[in-house]
Design an enzyme around this catalytic site. Structure first.
Site, PDB file in Angstrom:
ATOM      1  N   LYS A  47     -28.635 -30.294   7.626  1.00 14.97           N
ATOM      2  CA  LYS A  47     -29.993 -29.749   7.839  1.00 14.97           C
ATOM      3  C   LYS A  47     -30.779 -30.162   8.854  1.00 14.97           C
ATOM      4  O   LYS A  47     -30.817 -31.187   9.116  1.00 14.97           O
ATOM      5  CB  LYS A  47     -30.733 -30.016   6.404  1.00 14.97           C
ATOM      6  N   ARG A  86     -43.039 -24.386   3.941  1.00 18.99           N
ATOM      7  CA  ARG A  86     -44.099 -25.516   3.460  1.00 18.99           C
ATOM      8  C   ARG A  86     -45.550 -24.856   2.871  1.00 18.99           C
ATOM      9  O   ARG A  86     -46.164 -25.464   2.299  1.00 18.99           O
ATOM     10  CB  ARG A  86     -44.355 -26.268   4.744  1.00 18.99           C
ATOM     11  N   LYS A 143     -40.300 -34.455  10.440  1.00 21.95           N
ATOM     12  CA  LYS A 143     -38.952 -34.978   9.528  1.00 21.95           C
ATOM     13  C   LYS A 143     -37.785 -35.498  10.347  1.00 21.95           C
ATOM     14  O   LYS A 143     -36.662 -35.425  10.033  1.00 21.95           O
ATOM     15  CB  LYS A 143     -38.402 -33.953   8.533  1.00 21.95           C
ATOM     16  N   GLU A 190     -21.892 -35.397   9.224  1.00 17.00           N
ATOM     17  CA  GLU A 190     -22.881 -35.396   7.988  1.00 17.00           C
ATOM     18  C   GLU A 190     -22.141 -34.714   6.739  1.00 17.00           C
ATOM     19  O   GLU A 190     -22.295 -34.972   5.570  1.00 17.00           O
ATOM     20  CB  GLU A 190     -24.239 -34.351   8.371  1.00 17.00           C
ATOM     21  N   LYS A 223     -28.299 -25.226   7.295  1.00 19.20           N
ATOM     22  CA  LYS A 223     -29.847 -24.809   7.087  1.00 19.20           C
ATOM     23  C   LYS A 223     -30.558 -25.325   8.343  1.00 19.20           C
ATOM     24  O   LYS A 223     -30.377 -26.623   8.865  1.00 19.20           O
ATOM     25  CB  LYS A 223     -30.215 -25.305   5.811  1.00 19.20           C
ATOM     26  N   SER A 247     -37.177 -19.538   5.508  1.00 17.10           N
ATOM     27  CA  SER A 247     -38.556 -18.821   5.318  1.00 17.10           C
ATOM     28  C   SER A 247     -38.849 -18.286   6.805  1.00 17.10           C
ATOM     29  O   SER A 247     -39.386 -17.227   6.871  1.00 17.10           O
ATOM     30  CB  SER A 247     -39.704 -19.848   4.847  1.00 17.10           C
ATOM     31  N   TYR A 253     -34.442 -14.958   0.779  1.00 19.29           N
ATOM     32  CA  TYR A 253     -35.599 -14.266  -0.013  1.00 19.29           C
ATOM     33  C   TYR A 253     -35.374 -13.036  -0.083  1.00 19.29           C
ATOM     34  O   TYR A 253     -36.310 -12.314  -0.939  1.00 19.29           O
ATOM     35  CB  TYR A 253     -36.665 -14.505   0.742  1.00 19.29           C
TER      36      TYR A 253
HETATM   37  C1  PBG Z   1     -37.569 -29.826   1.696  1.00 17.89           C
HETATM   38  C2  PBG Z   1     -37.080 -28.215   1.857  1.00 17.89           C
HETATM   39  C3  PBG Z   1     -37.456 -27.504   2.867  1.00 17.89           C
HETATM   40  C4  PBG Z   1     -36.869 -26.165   2.807  1.00 17.89           C
HETATM   41  C5  PBG Z   1     -36.089 -26.400   1.521  1.00 17.89           C
HETATM   42  N1  PBG Z   1     -36.241 -27.704   1.054  1.00 17.89           N
HETATM   43  C6  PBG Z   1     -38.509 -27.729   4.181  1.00 17.89           C
HETATM   44  C7  PBG Z   1     -38.483 -28.850   4.821  1.00 17.89           C
HETATM   45  O1  PBG Z   1     -37.326 -29.486   4.895  1.00 17.89           O
HETATM   46  O2  PBG Z   1     -39.609 -29.219   5.397  1.00 17.89           O
HETATM   47  C8  PBG Z   1     -37.030 -25.022   3.398  1.00 17.89           C
HETATM   48  C9  PBG Z   1     -36.702 -23.781   3.117  1.00 17.89           C
HETATM   49  C10 PBG Z   1     -37.288 -22.634   3.686  1.00 17.89           C
HETATM   50  O3  PBG Z   1     -37.907 -22.676   4.999  1.00 17.89           O
HETATM   51  O4  PBG Z   1     -37.224 -21.429   3.332  1.00 17.89           O
HETATM   52  N2  PBG Z   1     -36.937 -30.402   0.749  1.00 17.89           N
END
Ligand code: PBG
Length: 340
Positions: free
Chosen positions: A210, A220, A233, A249, A264, A290, A329
């Site tokens: 990720k 968010r 992050k 990882e 991701k 997203s 989505y």
């Molecule tokens: C955080 C989490 C995130 C998403 C899924 N779980 C955002 C992040 O890491 O800040 C993002 C999913 C998306 O953008 O559709 N635990």
């Protein structure tokens, strides 16, 4: 040069193997296609909000809404009726319930647990995937907790919370837990803790590779974590420049007990997806996040791309790169299309 002369040249150049021959007809393209998308590939991420009978639009995610736990039952039913095999549930925790330690994550009656219990009570044939991470619950928007010097996210103190959160979700009836926090060692710790508490058959889908991505913005907003996020992050999510590291990882997470691994975001990381699937050969999912969703919607909304074709192409690309499952989505819309 006339056409006849050109034909001789092309025949010589290709030795008669003309690639376009099998692209000439729709039926032949359908027959020759190497990868296909099916409704069983789709995982639908859904958002929760507090209340009863409540639906809220998410401005940066047109067409996507948050629903209260009672309505999540209808959403799960709709998904199952469409043949979608799993939904992933994310909460927009009321701000007064967020604190620096993400305590609400451990409340057995939090939004996610309410929705899971409500859906399970209806015996709907669908998998319920629940995230393990603190960001929808912390006042600072991070996936873990800060160390005492307040400077960084404390790995082991965070894992101590995450194992408890995983157990709370298991007890609520989640069918799979999906740690999305990127702390070191959390897969092994969660596996062991779940096993010790009788949840040996509960699978773990690890957000294994990720990245610290700009494409999570609208999500968010959806879980109410953009306004609150302090800093970024980058000390726990991966650097976008790294591909080799993704293998490390993923390898670690598999060794620690991950049943399914995820890459991701999706489209900017197709190379990583391909690499992970080819190297490890385990069930691999990809998250069309997203921001990817928002880009397609925004470009289509401006008339710049053909929305339906762009969606299908983006999803087929994940299959081609090696994905077994796709969090998107677009899931309900695409499922309806694939069924029709
Ligand atoms: C955080 C989490 C995130 C998403 C899924 N779980 C955002 C992040 O890491 O800040 C993002 C999913 C998306 O953008 O559709 N635990």
């Amino acid at each position: 040069m006339d056409k006849h002369a050109a034909r001789l040249l092309v025949n010589a150049a290709t030795a008669g193997r003309r690639m376009r021959r099998r692209r000439m007809h729709g039926w032949l393209r359908d027959l020759a296609r190497e990868n296909a998308l099916t409704v069983h590939d789709l995982i639908w991420p859904i958002f929760l909000t507090a209340g009863v009978g409540k639906t809220e639009q998410i401005p940066s995610m047109p067409g996507v809404s948050r629903v209260s736990p009672d309505l999540a039952v209808d959403v799960a039913k709709r998904a199952a009726d469409l043949g979608i095999r799993a939904v992933a549930v994310f909460p927009n925790t009321p701000s007064e319930l967020r604190d620096p330690m993400g305590s609400e994550a451990l409340n057995p009656n939090n939004l996610v647990c309410q929705a899971v219990r409500a859906i399970k009570a209806k015996d709907i044939d669908i998998g319920l995937i629940t995230d393990v991470a603190l960001d929808p619950y912390t006042s600072h928007g991070h996936d873990g907790v800060f160390s005492s010097n307040d400077r960084d996210i404390d790995n082991d103190a965070s894992v101590a919370k995450l194992v408890l959160q995983a157990k709370v979700l298991a007890e609520a009836g989640a069918d799979m837990v999906a740690p999305s926090d990127m702390m070191d060692g959390r897969i092994g710790a969660i596996r062991q803790y779940l096993d010790e508490h009788g949840h040996t058959d509960l699978p773990i889908m690890s957000y294994a590779a990720k990245y610290a991505s700009a494409f999570y913005g609208p999500f968010r907003d959806a879980v109410g974590a953009s306004a609150t996020l302090i800093g970024d992050k980058r000390t726990y999510q991966m650097d976008p420049g790294n591909g080799q590291e993704a293998e490390m990882e993923v390898g670690l997470d598999i060794d620690e007990g991950a049943d399914i691994v995820m890459v991701k975001p999706g489209m900017p990381y197709l190379d990583v997806l391909h690499r992970v699937k080819t190297t490890f050969g385990v069930p691999t999912t990809v998250y069309q996040v997203s921001g990817e969703f928002a880009m397609i919607e925004a470009a289509a909304g401006n008339g710049w791309i053909d929305r339906d074709r762009a969606i299908m192409e983006s999803l087929l690309a994940f299959k081609r790169a090696g994905a077994d499952g796709i969090l998107t989505y677009f899931a309900p819309e695409i499922a309806a299309k694939l069924n029709g």
